[in-house]
Design an enzyme around this catalytic site. Structure first.
Site, PDB file in Angstrom:
ATOM      1  N   TYR A  54      -8.622  28.720  75.828  1.00 33.03           N
ATOM      2  CA  TYR A  54      -7.279  28.140  76.557  1.00 33.03           C
ATOM      3  C   TYR A  54      -7.192  26.837  76.196  1.00 33.03           C
ATOM      4  O   TYR A  54      -8.007  25.733  76.222  1.00 33.03           O
ATOM      5  CB  TYR A  54      -7.324  28.282  77.884  1.00 33.03           C
ATOM      6  CG  TYR A  54      -6.442  29.152  78.742  1.00 33.03           C
ATOM      7  CD1 TYR A  54      -5.002  28.828  78.436  1.00 33.03           C
ATOM      8  CD2 TYR A  54      -6.607  30.208  79.281  1.00 33.03           C
ATOM      9  CE1 TYR A  54      -4.069  29.718  79.012  1.00 33.03           C
ATOM     10  CE2 TYR A  54      -5.989  31.196  79.868  1.00 33.03           C
ATOM     11  CZ  TYR A  54      -4.593  30.773  79.739  1.00 33.03           C
ATOM     12  OH  TYR A  54      -3.671  31.755  80.140  1.00 33.03           O
ATOM     13  N   GLU A  56      -3.741  24.645  76.989  1.00 32.21           N
ATOM     14  CA  GLU A  56      -2.727  24.163  77.346  1.00 32.21           C
ATOM     15  C   GLU A  56      -2.389  22.760  77.160  1.00 32.21           C
ATOM     16  O   GLU A  56      -3.353  22.041  77.480  1.00 32.21           O
ATOM     17  CB  GLU A  56      -2.315  24.747  79.024  1.00 32.21           C
ATOM     18  CG  GLU A  56      -1.789  25.965  78.995  1.00 32.21           C
ATOM     19  CD  GLU A  56      -1.611  26.465  80.627  1.00 32.21           C
ATOM     20  OE1 GLU A  56      -1.808  25.651  81.375  1.00 32.21           O
ATOM     21  OE2 GLU A  56      -1.502  27.536  80.784  1.00 32.21           O
ATOM     22  N   THR A 225       9.894  31.213  61.247  1.00 34.26           N
ATOM     23  CA  THR A 225       8.678  32.093  61.528  1.00 34.26           C
ATOM     24  C   THR A 225       7.585  31.661  60.436  1.00 34.26           C
ATOM     25  O   THR A 225       8.150  31.089  59.439  1.00 34.26           O
ATOM     26  CB  THR A 225       9.098  33.404  61.565  1.00 34.26           C
ATOM     27  OG1 THR A 225       9.608  33.732  59.924  1.00 34.26           O
ATOM     28  CG2 THR A 225      10.284  33.874  62.451  1.00 34.26           C
TER      29      THR A 225
HETATM   30  C1  LIG Z   1      13.127  36.677  62.221  1.00 29.06           C
HETATM   31  C2  LIG Z   1      13.850  35.721  62.677  1.00 29.06           C
HETATM   32  C3  LIG Z   1      13.578  35.110  63.641  1.00 29.06           C
HETATM   33  C4  LIG Z   1      12.809  35.571  64.872  1.00 29.06           C
HETATM   34  O1  LIG Z   1      11.418  35.778  64.630  1.00 29.06           O
HETATM   35  P1  LIG Z   1      10.737  36.292  65.810  1.00 29.06           P
HETATM   36  O2  LIG Z   1       9.225  36.029  65.261  1.00 29.06           O
HETATM   37  O3  LIG Z   1      10.680  38.044  65.473  1.00 29.06           O
HETATM   38  O4  LIG Z   1      11.030  36.267  67.077  1.00 29.06           O
HETATM   39  C5  LIG Z   1      14.816  34.066  64.127  1.00 29.06           C
HETATM   40  N1  LIG Z   1      15.649  33.480  63.087  1.00 29.06           N
HETATM   41  C6  LIG Z   1      15.673  34.102  62.103  1.00 29.06           C
HETATM   42  C7  LIG Z   1      16.994  33.712  60.985  1.00 29.06           C
HETATM   43  C8  LIG Z   1      14.820  35.248  61.713  1.00 29.06           C
HETATM   44  O5  LIG Z   1      15.386  35.912  60.594  1.00 29.06           O
END
Ligand SMILES: *Cc1c(COP(=O)(O)O)cnc(C)c1O
Length: 415
Positions: A54, A56, A225
């Protein structure tokens, strides 16, 4: 593949599915544009003892003791993100891309504020203001789209911004085959006094390699991401100008999330290091070469691509003139060992559940070593599968051909 002896002993049912999933990934051609195949190093970090901790709070300002090692790891990850993308500050705790965007909304906006983002059915993301997402539910969002050439009409974006007076403009997409002009977005944002969020979730690997212009000089916030073209673990990162650093950190924790996933943060750090190497630049170059080869060869085989070409890692196959739907043809492709997702095309006559398109991307196949000649074979398999979608014998033969390509380029053997 990674050893799963313990899972086999403790939980044979889950072990069986993991092994079956490994076989599926090994034996199918992955053209889902948002997927990739991580290195073993990323996988090990992701499966490490760090999941027990943990932590935080922020490095050196935690609410728990025993954080000396995760502090070092998280700081390394932040530093690598800032260096790779040229931003002042990085928060590497968001559990996903959508949560990274949510934290920016929480910091930059009040519920009901005006936002301008890209329309989901035109290639934007759910979290850019779709009515079914928090971003569309709690904020007053207007959406821009793409024209028939598959491009953003920047003058139209400008007009919408002048009319709607957004407090935040979002650029970046989940299905856009052209280079994004971040400078133009900055100019529009400046003209209306808006903040600019560049969401590079899809193109992060290309940006890291210097093969797509960077939003760093222009955006107030950059979200991404880590699991798409960047080839890291499933997760998100927010980067921003120094003036927003404290507010963004507060929005992530305690605003939106509890404890950070330090095992994932370690895996993000490893992926960011990998992405800073010359080999990654070669990899990213090959992603684009493969995408352009795929687009050219599909067109040469009589199929249409939205906008006729790609400038990055993905494209949308436009099936309208074949009389077949995205939904059916994505299923036919799965039958021949190619995984892809149905997707709307501009002015799609079909519903979002049926669609007239299929989105295709090359990051994952490029990771496993596909080069132009392999990609041309992939294009031929796709074209023949669509043309002969009712011919079971033919589809069986195509399945053999896709399997041969997979066997030529196995996954998880070299590292
Ligand atoms: C894939 C994607 C996200 C979201 O990603 P997650 O990890 O699935 O929540 C956000 N913005 C864009 C432009 C994406 O292509």
């Amino acid at each position: 593949m990674m050893n799963i002896e313990h899972i086999k002993r403790v939980d044979p049912e889950v072990a069986e599915q993991i092994e079956a999933e490994f076989k599926r990934q090994s034996e199918t051609i992955e053209l889902i544009a948002s997927e990739n195949i991580t290195s073993m190093a990323v996988m090990e970090a992701n499966g490490s003892v760090l999941t027990n901790k943990y932590a935080e709070g922020k490095p050196h300002k935690r609410f728990y003791n025993g954080c000396s090692h995760v502090d070092v790891i998280e700081e390394l990850c932040q530093k690598r993100a800032c260096e790779l993308f040229g931003m002042d500050h990085a928060n590497v705790q968001p559990h996903s891309g959508a949560q990274a965007n949510m934290a920016v909304f929480m910091y930059a906006l009040n519920p009901g504020d005006n936002v301008l983002g890209m329309d989901l059915s035109n290639g934007g993301h759910l979290s850019h203001g779709s009515p079914v997402n928090f971003s569309g539910l709690y904020f007053n969002v207007k959406s821009y789209g793409i024209n028939d050439e598959g491009e953003i009409d920047y003058e139209n974006v400008r007009q919408m911004a002048l009319e709607h007076k957004p407090k935040l403009i979002i650029c970046g997409a989940s299905n856009y085959a052209r280079i994004i002009d971040f400078k133009k977005f900055r100019e529009i944002a400046d003209e209306v006094g808006a903040l600019l969020l560049a969401d590079i979730a899809h193109i992060a690997g290309l940006v890291a390699a210097g093969l797509h212009p960077s939003p760093a000089p222009y955006a107030d916030f950059v979200t991404t991401t880590t699991h798409k073209s960047l080839r890291g673990p499933r997760g998100g990162i927010i980067m921003c100008k120094q003036e927003h650093a404290l507010g963004i950190d507060k929005a992530v924790f305690p605003g939106m999330q509890g404890g950070p996933l330090e095992h994932v943060i370690a895996a993000k750090a490893v992926a960011l290091l990998e992405a800073s190497k010359p080999e990654f630049k070669e990899y990213a170059k090959q992603i684009i070469k493969n995408a352009q080869t795929l687009a050219d060869e599909l067109v040469a085989n009589g199929l249409d691509i939205v906008g006729g070409k790609t400038e990055n890692h993905l494209m949308t196959l436009d099936l309208r003139k074949t009389g077949k739907t995205g939904k059916d043809m994505a299923n036919v492709l799965e039958e021949v060992g190619i995984t892809a997702n149905k997707n709307t095309v501009p002015n799609d006559p079909q519903s979002p559940f049926v669609t007239s398109g299929i989105r295709l991307g090359t990051p994952a196949v490029t990771t496993r070593g596909f080069k132009e000649e392999d990609i041309r074979e992939v294009a031929r398999i796709i074209a023949e599968a669509i043309k002969n979608s009712d011919d079971a014998e033919k589809l069986k033969e195509l399945r053999e051909r896709s399997l041969a390509l997979c066997k030529k380029h196995p996954i998880y053997i070299s590292d």
